[in-house]
Scaffold this active site. Structure first.
Site, PDB file in Angstrom:
ATOM      1  N   THR A 184       0.843  -1.185   0.000  1.00  0.00           N
ATOM      2  CA  THR A 184       0.000   0.000   0.000  1.00  0.00           C
ATOM      3  C   THR A 184       0.877   1.232   0.000  1.00  0.00           C
ATOM      4  OG1 THR A 184      -1.613   1.299   1.235  1.00  0.00           O
ATOM      5  CG2 THR A 184      -0.209  -0.120   2.551  1.00  0.00           C
ATOM      6  N   GLU A 328      -4.665  -2.963   4.640  1.00  0.00           N
ATOM      7  CA  GLU A 328      -4.197  -3.656   5.847  1.00  0.00           C
ATOM      8  C   GLU A 328      -5.303  -4.466   6.513  1.00  0.00           C
ATOM      9  OE1 GLU A 328      -3.603  -0.551   4.982  1.00  0.00           O
ATOM     10  OE2 GLU A 328      -1.659   0.183   5.657  1.00  0.00           O
ATOM     11  N   LYS A 439      -6.243  11.222  -2.099  1.00  0.00           N
ATOM     12  CA  LYS A 439      -6.716  10.019  -2.780  1.00  0.00           C
ATOM     13  C   LYS A 439      -7.458  10.406  -4.052  1.00  0.00           C
ATOM     14  CE  LYS A 439      -7.778   5.341  -1.589  1.00  0.00           C
ATOM     15  NZ  LYS A 439      -8.414   4.370  -0.714  1.00  0.00           N
ATOM     16  N   TRP A 444      -3.565   6.493  -4.051  1.00  0.00           N
ATOM     17  CA  TRP A 444      -2.940   7.452  -3.143  1.00  0.00           C
ATOM     18  C   TRP A 444      -1.853   8.308  -3.787  1.00  0.00           C
ATOM     19  CZ3 TRP A 444      -5.417   8.269   1.103  1.00  0.00           C
ATOM     20  CH2 TRP A 444      -6.071   7.237   1.771  1.00  0.00           C
TER      21      TRP A 444
END
Ligand code: AMP
Length: 543
Positions: A184, A328, A439, A444
């Protein structure tokens, strides 16, 4: 005293074998890079997964090895999910929208042994191959007739499968064995790896199954627009085979017109993706004056679903599930399947509630805390940083102790970086973000990385990257900058200067010159004040 029940490991290989037996007629329908539509049932898929598992073994892939994918949503990518994890290797999905720098970092950090890629991404690999591991084996996901020229001696996917046995004995191993890896960039600095286990993946599939089961009937068609390279397409490739859904895989054509056509001809019941994608589809629905045939359910997540979007979908009889989660978290945290009392509210009141992020999935615990870490009440008023706990949530980051230490609190909860309230009915409302990120279209952009890159230009003495609202992309980055002298660099010049570290779509849309940046009491740039100061600002493409 312990219970007296058998203990069988929860393994991903069991999912597809179950689907092939229990739902033999369900299909995976894929828009292929070859340009056509391809269909195969779960039993046919299972046979090819066995062949692929044999082929991977032939390439020397062993338990724990990382095997990367750089691919759109399609049946071959789905096959890789099962063949790689099924034999105890780790399926490392790579986001092709990352900058070259991030891509090089994660392939090296993951120590990938094999990289499977769609033909579309050959140019990306041509550009970075010299900085990837020299012994990396490349496989292009197509047949011999469509193999593109490439400068990295790639193998051909269909050649690899041909002549392999149509059976494979899955090894049995501990359910906590790593199964999949997804990096990520939803934090600053280098991307961080979430390493899912077989246990967490199967439990997540069951959790998601509970949610899907209440809104999607068996044998319905489900369209994951959310990419298979984005947190395992939110878990759909594991949950839908269990529930007996057919999967419709859109390939790389994610614009409103292509999606409408695909959904219409296939009669897709439920479609899942980020708000940006639905903006495109809604524009096409408006143009056509009707919704796609059979379209009844949409799941919106990854960014807040705008109220107007929810209203429009619900108004045309499409049930909206507004979901919140994170890479996550495998990723489901909360979802918007509402109880009866919400459905019975007047339309406007019902939409008010649907615009919030819904209730937690079973197995995900939520807490909100103040700046000192004290728990706040779930009364719909108290606002605090949101922490999560559960069997489908990371206990740390792959090979990154420093990031792990920052992410997990003393009680073992994971800090999401989201600011939220939770009401007495357990409904979550995301209010803000403590992480300094933008975002855009579900992807991101680190504000701090943008600021550092911009400030390395001699014409800028200080700057802040802020998110400006955009109807299509949700947010776009803009630089608010203080010039170092009279010679202010143009936006194009800044783009050129920053482009080495960023993908093109990550670069700021505008630069606003100012004499000084507002500061907080601790001397940091106050993004809150900047957001207020530029509340009436309009991005260049919206003027
Ligand atoms: P990612 O790991 O890229 O999936 O990003 C997770 C983050 O996206 C969350 O921590 C939130 O900041 C944001 N996010 C995801 N879903 C929503 C939602 N429904 N509403 C608001 N923010 C969301």
């Amino acid at each position: 005293m312990k219970g007296m029940m058998q203990h069988r490991p929860l393994l991903i290989s069991n999912i597809l074998e179950y689907a092939a037996e229990a739902h033999p007629k369900c299909e995976i329908v894929s828009v292929r890079t070859e340009g056509d539509i391809h269909r195969q049932t779960y039993p046919q898929t299972l046979k090819r997964v066995y062949q692929l598992a044999n082929a991977l073994k032939g390439l020397g892939v062993e338990l724990g090895d990382r095997v990367a994918t750089l691919a759109w949503n399609g049946y071959r990518h789905f096959e890789l999910y099962y063949a790689i994890s099924g034999q105890g290797a780790v399926c490392h999905t790579i986001n092709p929208r990352l900058s070259a720098e991030q891509l090089i970092y994660i392939v090296n950090h993951a120590e990938d042994k094999v990289l499977f890629l769609d033909t579309t991404f050959v140019p990306i690999i041509e550009g970075v191959k010299d900085e990837l591991p020299s012994d990396l084996v490349y496989v292009i996901m197509t047949d011999r007739a469509h193999m593109p020229e490439n400068g990295f001696d790639a193998l051909c996917y269909e050649d690899l499968l041909a002549d392999q046995p149509e059976s494979f004995d899955w090894p049995e191993f501990d359910e906590t064995t790593a199964a999949a890896l997804c990096y990520t960039s939803g934090t600053t600095g280098n991307p961080k790896g979430a390493l899912y286990s077989h246990r967490s993946t199967v439990l997540h599939a069951l959790m998601l199954g509970l949610i899907m089961g209440s809104s999607i009937p068996q044998e319905a068609k489900v369209l994951p627009v959310v990419p298979l390279f984005h947190v395992n397409a939110w878990g759909i490739p594991y949950a839908s085979p269990l529930l007996g859904h057919s999967l419709v895989m859109p390939g790389g054509a994610l614009d409103g017109e292509s999606l409408f056509k695909l959904m219409d001809t296939e009669g897709v019941f439920s479609a899942w993706g980020v708000p940006t994608v639905w903006m495109g589809l809604l524009a096409e629905i408006k143009k056509q004056g009707r919704k796609p045939n059979g379209f009844s359910d949409v799941v919106v997540g990854g960014s807040a679903a705008p109220r107007k979007m929810i209203e429009t979908f619900e108004g045309m009889g499409v049930h909206v599930g507004h979901a919140w989660g994170m890479t996550e978290m495998s990723p489901i945290g909360t979802h918007g399947n509402m109880p009866k009392w919400v459905k019975e509210l007047p339309f406007d009141k019902m939409i008010d509630i649907k615009a919030k992020q819904g209730r937690r999935a079973f197995g995900v615990d939520l807490k909100i805390v103040d700046d000192e870490g004290n728990r706040q009440p779930h009364d719909g008023k108290a606002v605090g940083e949101l922490y999560v706990r559960g069997n489908t949530i990371v206990s740390g980051y792959f090979k990154n102790d420093e990031a792990t230490a920052k992410a997990i609190d003393a009680e073992g909860w994971f800090g999401t970086g989201d600011i939220a309230s939770i009401d007495g009915n357990g409904i979550l409302s995301i209010q803000d973000r403590s992480k300094d990120l933008i975002k855009s279209g579900g992807e991101w952009i680190s504000s701090i990385d943008l600021e550092n890159a911009a400030m390395s230009h001699p014409g800028i003495s200080n700057c802040a990257a802020v998110a400006m609202p955009h109807p299509k992309w949700d947010e776009r980055p803009v630089l608010v900058a203080v010039a170092a002298g009279d010679d202010k660099p143009s936006l194009e010049e800044l783009h050129q200067h920053m482009s080495e570290h960023f993908a093109k779509w990550q670069l700021p849309d505008d630069v606003i010159w100012t004499d000084a940046l507002p500061l907080t009491a601790t001397g940091k740039v106050s993004k809150l004040t900047l957001r207020q100061q530029f509340a009436d600002y309009k991005l260049p493409d919206l003027r």
